[in-house]
Design a protein around this motif. Sequence first.
Motif, PDB file in Angstrom:
ATOM      1  N   ASP A 145       0.829  -1.263   0.056  1.00  0.00           N
ATOM      2  CA  ASP A 145      -0.146  -0.096   0.027  1.00  0.00           C
ATOM      3  C   ASP A 145       0.956   1.391  -0.021  1.00  0.00           C
ATOM      4  O   ASP A 145       1.833   1.172   0.621  1.00  0.00           O
ATOM      5  N   ALA A 146       0.567   2.244  -0.894  1.00  0.00           N
ATOM      6  CA  ALA A 146       1.382   3.458  -0.955  1.00  0.00           C
ATOM      7  C   ALA A 146       0.408   4.821  -0.687  1.00  0.00           C
ATOM      8  O   ALA A 146       0.804   5.658  -0.968  1.00  0.00           O
ATOM      9  N   SER A 147      -0.902   4.371  -0.123  1.00  0.00           N
ATOM     10  CA  SER A 147      -1.947   5.642  -0.155  1.00  0.00           C
ATOM     11  C   SER A 147      -1.250   6.642   1.119  1.00  0.00           C
ATOM     12  O   SER A 147      -1.896   7.665   0.918  1.00  0.00           O
ATOM     13  N   ILE A 148      -0.197   6.374   1.798  1.00  0.00           N
ATOM     14  CA  ILE A 148       0.211   7.190   2.721  1.00  0.00           C
ATOM     15  C   ILE A 148       0.717   8.342   1.707  1.00  0.00           C
ATOM     16  O   ILE A 148       0.825   9.660   2.740  1.00  0.00           O
ATOM     17  N   LEU A 149       0.808   8.377   0.767  1.00  0.00           N
ATOM     18  CA  LEU A 149       1.557   9.486  -0.188  1.00  0.00           C
ATOM     19  C   LEU A 149       0.591  10.380  -0.387  1.00  0.00           C
ATOM     20  O   LEU A 149       0.699  11.896  -0.580  1.00  0.00           O
ATOM     21  N   ASP A 150      -0.945  10.031   0.025  1.00  0.00           N
ATOM     22  CA  ASP A 150      -2.117  10.900  -0.472  1.00  0.00           C
ATOM     23  C   ASP A 150      -2.586  11.497   1.011  1.00  0.00           C
ATOM     24  O   ASP A 150      -3.686  12.052   1.158  1.00  0.00           O
ATOM     25  N   PRO A 152      -3.005  13.580   4.352  1.00  0.00           N
ATOM     26  CA  PRO A 152      -2.892  15.118   4.536  1.00  0.00           C
ATOM     27  C   PRO A 152      -1.693  15.297   5.290  1.00  0.00           C
ATOM     28  O   PRO A 152      -0.665  16.327   5.184  1.00  0.00           O
ATOM     29  N   GLN A 153      -1.385  14.384   6.368  1.00  0.00           N
ATOM     30  CA  GLN A 153      -0.068  14.521   7.047  1.00  0.00           C
ATOM     31  C   GLN A 153       1.114  14.659   6.472  1.00  0.00           C
ATOM     32  O   GLN A 153       1.872  15.226   6.843  1.00  0.00           O
ATOM     33  N   PHE A 154       1.306  13.515   5.454  1.00  0.00           N
ATOM     34  CA  PHE A 154       2.450  13.762   4.621  1.00  0.00           C
ATOM     35  C   PHE A 154       2.493  14.808   3.501  1.00  0.00           C
ATOM     36  O   PHE A 154       3.472  15.467   3.549  1.00  0.00           O
ATOM     37  N   LYS A 155       1.458  15.116   3.032  1.00  0.00           N
ATOM     38  CA  LYS A 155       1.380  16.358   2.042  1.00  0.00           C
ATOM     39  C   LYS A 155       1.489  17.739   2.527  1.00  0.00           C
ATOM     40  O   LYS A 155       2.380  18.279   2.253  1.00  0.00           O
TER      41      LYS A 155
END
Length: 184
Positions: A145-150, A152-155
């Motif tokens: 899973d790579a959804s962490i890139l989307d 808000p905390q990451f962005k």
Amino acid sequence: MPDLDQLQRDVAYLMDRRAIEDCVNGHARGHDRCDADLITAAYHPDGVDEHGSAAINSGTDYAEWANAIHRGGSDLCLHNITTHICEIDGDTAHTESYVLVGLLNPGGKSARFINGRYIDRLEKRDGAWKIALRRCTVDVLIAGDASILDMPQFKAGGFVKGARDTGDLAYRRPLTLEDPVTRW
């Protein structure tokens, strides 16, 4: 007093070793930026690359094939060269370079990590070390899973997003904080 002949041999060995590593690393960078010229420059004109029995390409054709594969199957990729073993015998070198490839799948929701090795025979011709033969192994393949890139905390971190061309930040000279970039 130091043995000057031995010192000259040691320096020549270290220069050859560095040139070989630069060739391997430049090839990896070429992949990540889809820089066909950089990839092709790593091979002698009669060089061969094997990425499995279904993908044997000449060094001159390899970049076109690899760029199409990477663009068709991922939004971004990073080739990380880790352990590098090098045996030099005159103008021939045999190397084993471990590679960890991260591929962000189309749409950015998942990713793949491929662990393998580049088994190379490099030759020094006209003073330049280049790949004569590359054979690739795949030893581990993981999907995740790579959804962490989307998220808000990451962005909110405003991290720079790499580019798949020579517009990437790594090509900027001189590098400044004001260089325009794409952020996640």
